[in-house]
Write a protein that holds these residues in place. Sequence first.
Motif, PDB file in Angstrom:
ATOM      1  N   LEU A  96       0.827  -1.203   0.000  1.00 50.19           N
ATOM      2  CA  LEU A  96       0.000   0.000   0.000  1.00 50.19           C
ATOM      3  C   LEU A  96       0.867   1.262   0.000  1.00 50.19           C
ATOM      4  O   LEU A  96       0.584   2.222  -0.726  1.00 50.19           O
ATOM      5  N   GLU A  97       1.924   1.260   0.785  1.00 50.21           N
ATOM      6  CA  GLU A  97       2.811   2.420   0.829  1.00 50.21           C
ATOM      7  C   GLU A  97       3.486   2.649  -0.519  1.00 50.21           C
ATOM      8  O   GLU A  97       3.650   3.800  -0.959  1.00 50.21           O
ATOM      9  N   MET A  98       3.879   1.564  -1.180  1.00 52.09           N
ATOM     10  CA  MET A  98       4.491   1.686  -2.504  1.00 52.09           C
ATOM     11  C   MET A  98       3.502   2.261  -3.508  1.00 52.09           C
ATOM     12  O   MET A  98       3.856   3.127  -4.327  1.00 52.09           O
ATOM     13  N   LEU A  99       2.261   1.800  -3.440  1.00 52.57           N
ATOM     14  CA  LEU A  99       1.248   2.306  -4.355  1.00 52.57           C
ATOM     15  C   LEU A  99       0.950   3.783  -4.096  1.00 52.57           C
ATOM     16  O   LEU A  99       0.754   4.567  -5.034  1.00 52.57           O
ATOM     17  N   GLN A 100       0.908   4.177  -2.832  1.00 55.74           N
ATOM     18  CA  GLN A 100       0.678   5.586  -2.501  1.00 55.74           C
ATOM     19  C   GLN A 100       1.804   6.462  -3.033  1.00 55.74           C
ATOM     20  O   GLN A 100       1.557   7.533  -3.608  1.00 55.74           O
ATOM     21  N   THR A 119      -1.992  13.535   4.473  1.00 55.04           N
ATOM     22  CA  THR A 119      -0.781  12.943   3.927  1.00 55.04           C
ATOM     23  C   THR A 119      -1.191  11.927   2.863  1.00 55.04           C
ATOM     24  O   THR A 119      -2.366  11.568   2.753  1.00 55.04           O
ATOM     25  N   ILE A 120      -0.210  11.441   2.120  1.00 58.75           N
ATOM     26  CA  ILE A 120      -0.542  10.435   1.114  1.00 58.75           C
ATOM     27  C   ILE A 120      -0.962   9.127   1.782  1.00 58.75           C
ATOM     28  O   ILE A 120      -1.598   8.291   1.140  1.00 58.75           O
ATOM     29  N   ALA A 121      -0.643   8.966   3.076  1.00 63.45           N
ATOM     30  CA  ALA A 121      -1.010   7.735   3.783  1.00 63.45           C
ATOM     31  C   ALA A 121      -2.438   7.771   4.294  1.00 63.45           C
ATOM     32  O   ALA A 121      -3.152   6.767   4.231  1.00 63.45           O
ATOM     33  N   ASN A 122      -2.888   8.932   4.816  1.00 60.40           N
ATOM     34  CA  ASN A 122      -4.218   8.967   5.440  1.00 60.40           C
ATOM     35  C   ASN A 122      -5.318   9.463   4.515  1.00 60.40           C
ATOM     36  O   ASN A 122      -6.467   9.595   4.934  1.00 60.40           O
ATOM     37  N   SER A 123      -4.981   9.760   3.256  1.00 61.91           N
ATOM     38  CA  SER A 123      -6.002  10.297   2.345  1.00 61.91           C
ATOM     39  C   SER A 123      -6.158   9.488   1.072  1.00 61.91           C
ATOM     40  O   SER A 123      -6.906   9.888   0.181  1.00 61.91           O
ATOM     41  N   SER A 124      -5.468   8.363   0.963  1.00 63.88           N
ATOM     42  CA  SER A 124      -5.463   7.620  -0.301  1.00 63.88           C
ATOM     43  C   SER A 124      -6.650   6.661  -0.401  1.00 63.88           C
ATOM     44  O   SER A 124      -7.338   6.366   0.577  1.00 63.88           O
ATOM     45  N   SER A 125      -6.838   6.148  -1.599  1.00 65.55           N
ATOM     46  CA  SER A 125      -7.828   5.105  -1.823  1.00 65.55           C
ATOM     47  C   SER A 125      -7.324   3.780  -1.248  1.00 65.55           C
ATOM     48  O   SER A 125      -6.198   3.682  -0.751  1.00 65.55           O
ATOM     49  N   SER A 126      -8.142   2.768  -1.347  1.00 64.39           N
ATOM     50  CA  SER A 126      -7.766   1.453  -0.819  1.00 64.39           C
ATOM     51  C   SER A 126      -6.671   0.824  -1.678  1.00 64.39           C
ATOM     52  O   SER A 126      -6.423   1.243  -2.815  1.00 64.39           O
ATOM     53  N   GLU A 127      -6.043  -0.201  -1.126  1.00 64.54           N
ATOM     54  CA  GLU A 127      -4.991  -0.902  -1.873  1.00 64.54           C
ATOM     55  C   GLU A 127      -5.539  -1.504  -3.157  1.00 64.54           C
ATOM     56  O   GLU A 127      -4.868  -1.472  -4.202  1.00 64.54           O
ATOM     57  N   PHE A 161      -8.714  12.693  -7.607  1.00 61.16           N
ATOM     58  CA  PHE A 161      -9.966  12.162  -7.083  1.00 61.16           C
ATOM     59  C   PHE A 161      -9.883  10.644  -6.888  1.00 61.16           C
ATOM     60  O   PHE A 161     -10.344  10.103  -5.878  1.00 61.16           O
ATOM     61  N   ALA A 162      -9.299   9.959  -7.859  1.00 61.38           N
ATOM     62  CA  ALA A 162      -9.253   8.503  -7.800  1.00 61.38           C
ATOM     63  C   ALA A 162      -8.240   7.984  -6.791  1.00 61.38           C
ATOM     64  O   ALA A 162      -8.484   6.972  -6.124  1.00 61.38           O
ATOM     65  N   SER A 163      -7.094   8.663  -6.674  1.00 62.80           N
ATOM     66  CA  SER A 163      -6.023   8.139  -5.825  1.00 62.80           C
ATOM     67  C   SER A 163      -6.045   8.704  -4.405  1.00 62.80           C
ATOM     68  O   SER A 163      -5.690   7.992  -3.452  1.00 62.80           O
ATOM     69  N   PHE A 164      -6.453   9.949  -4.251  1.00 56.98           N
ATOM     70  CA  PHE A 164      -6.488  10.568  -2.923  1.00 56.98           C
ATOM     71  C   PHE A 164      -7.837  11.275  -2.730  1.00 56.98           C
ATOM     72  O   PHE A 164      -7.924  12.503  -2.741  1.00 56.98           O
ATOM     73  N   PRO A 165      -8.896  10.478  -2.568  1.00 55.31           N
ATOM     74  CA  PRO A 165     -10.256  11.048  -2.544  1.00 55.31           C
ATOM     75  C   PRO A 165     -10.511  11.988  -1.365  1.00 55.31           C
ATOM     76  O   PRO A 165     -11.349  12.883  -1.477  1.00 55.31           O
ATOM     77  N   THR A 221      -8.100  -0.431  -5.021  1.00 52.17           N
ATOM     78  CA  THR A 221      -8.337   0.631  -6.006  1.00 52.17           C
ATOM     79  C   THR A 221      -7.034   1.119  -6.613  1.00 52.17           C
ATOM     80  O   THR A 221      -6.922   1.283  -7.837  1.00 52.17           O
ATOM     81  N   LEU A 222      -6.030   1.360  -5.785  1.00 55.36           N
ATOM     82  CA  LEU A 222      -4.740   1.836  -6.289  1.00 55.36           C
ATOM     83  C   LEU A 222      -4.074   0.794  -7.190  1.00 55.36           C
ATOM     84  O   LEU A 222      -3.419   1.145  -8.174  1.00 55.36           O
ATOM     85  N   THR A 223      -4.250  -0.485  -6.847  1.00 57.15           N
ATOM     86  CA  THR A 223      -3.662  -1.546  -7.672  1.00 57.15           C
ATOM     87  C   THR A 223      -4.297  -1.577  -9.055  1.00 57.15           C
ATOM     88  O   THR A 223      -3.598  -1.646 -10.080  1.00 57.15           O
ATOM     89  N   VAL A 224      -5.626  -1.534  -9.096  1.00 56.78           N
ATOM     90  CA  VAL A 224      -6.328  -1.549 -10.384  1.00 56.78           C
ATOM     91  C   VAL A 224      -5.924  -0.339 -11.219  1.00 56.78           C
ATOM     92  O   VAL A 224      -5.636  -0.447 -12.428  1.00 56.78           O
ATOM     93  N   MET A 225      -5.887   0.833 -10.606  1.00 61.06           N
ATOM     94  CA  MET A 225      -5.522   2.038 -11.343  1.00 61.06           C
ATOM     95  C   MET A 225      -4.071   1.990 -11.806  1.00 61.06           C
ATOM     96  O   MET A 225      -3.721   2.567 -12.844  1.00 61.06           O
ATOM     97  N   SER A 226      -3.212   1.325 -11.052  1.00 67.85           N
ATOM     98  CA  SER A 226      -1.806   1.223 -11.447  1.00 67.85           C
ATOM     99  C   SER A 226      -1.658   0.436 -12.745  1.00 67.85           C
ATOM    100  O   SER A 226      -0.827   0.768 -13.601  1.00 67.85           O
ATOM    101  N   TRP A 227      -2.461  -0.627 -12.904  1.00 67.30           N
ATOM    102  CA  TRP A 227      -2.445  -1.364 -14.160  1.00 67.30           C
ATOM    103  C   TRP A 227      -2.928  -0.485 -15.310  1.00 67.30           C
ATOM    104  O   TRP A 227      -2.367  -0.511 -16.407  1.00 67.30           O
TER     105      TRP A 227
END
Length: 375
Positions: free
Chosen positions: A4-8, A327-335, A70-74, A337-343
């Motif tokens: 999750l931290e890597m994705l953030q 912060t990017i840790a307390n405001s991000s989407s779920s792991e 919006f998608a990564s840090f809602p 969601t971030l994984t799907v968007m990363s692809w």
Amino acid sequence: METLEMLQAYWWLLIAVLGAALVFLLFVQGGQSMLFCVRDNDERQLIINSVGSKWELTFTTLVVFGGAFFASFPLFYSTSFGGAYWLWMLILLSFVVQAFSYEFRRKRGNIYGRTTYDCFLLFNGFFGCVLLGVAVATFFFGGDFTISKANILNPASPVISQWAPTHGLEAIAGWKNLLLGFTVFFIARTMASLYFVKDMEGNAEVVARMRRRVLVNGLVFVVLFVAFMVVLMMAPGVRFVEGRCEIVENIYFHNLCSMWWLAVLLLAGVVSAVYGVLRGALDKKWNCGIWYAGAGVGLAVLVLFCIAGYNGTAYLPSVSDPASSLTIANSSSSEFTLTVMSWVSLLLPFVIAYISYVWTKMRNKPSNPADDHQY
């Protein structure tokens, strides 16, 4: 580092890249701010035809930038866009009037006249740049908001974040925010002048005047940028360490020192930008300044985003309640969601290739004031 931290971190880097691209493309707005600094209507039409073929790229990048946030840090999106809405609505208004001005300024039956729409383009050129700079400045100097996630269970008022009653107007009144706003404005004007030197190379008289504008606007930009960096390096900030909120003096200076590679990139960006501006203004046979200055400005913006979000730093500090800072840790989407968007983000090189192709095709025909509605 956990997944999750890597994705953030990855998505914050993508946000930084989009922000750098947006600042580069603001040369369109910089060009529009010069519409009434011309000798005649032919030169004004030449400027409009030149930047008019690129305005969609700036608009699209702004939309993608907001969509990626919006998608990564809602939580940022709901806090800043939903709370400081007067600031963001003014930004949106300036870009909306730009869109219909290009479409209608030369339409038959235009009852308002071209000058009216040119004034709208000037409005976007000035306020679009300054207000975007003000919005980004809140990443460093903060906003007046509080966050309580427990409010989501309150059926009467399920609002997580609450902004000050001025809803973003206080950000526009802050001198530190305005300092960055005017820095962005003169970056845009400098980049626009360098772009015109490249795009109007067949018109020696206009190019000569644009080189002088490169020098004037570039010097103002350098002074403002240095002033902003001094203020920024001396500014305090919020850092979260193992869930604890700490106020750190000179936090962005410490971030540059601890992440030394960012300092190297910043230095390289400054050198490239200054080289592009000076040679673009003084060397009458050289017209590639837009690329050197653009690359330098892009690197500088990339570094500023990185020191705002990495190293546990709050990229949107709250001036009224530091514990509510984002912060990017307390405001991000779920792991997930971030994984799907990363692809999905792996398609980004194809998008960049398409933009480059469109840019090249648009450059096949030199700008001409006699062309009607070429944008």
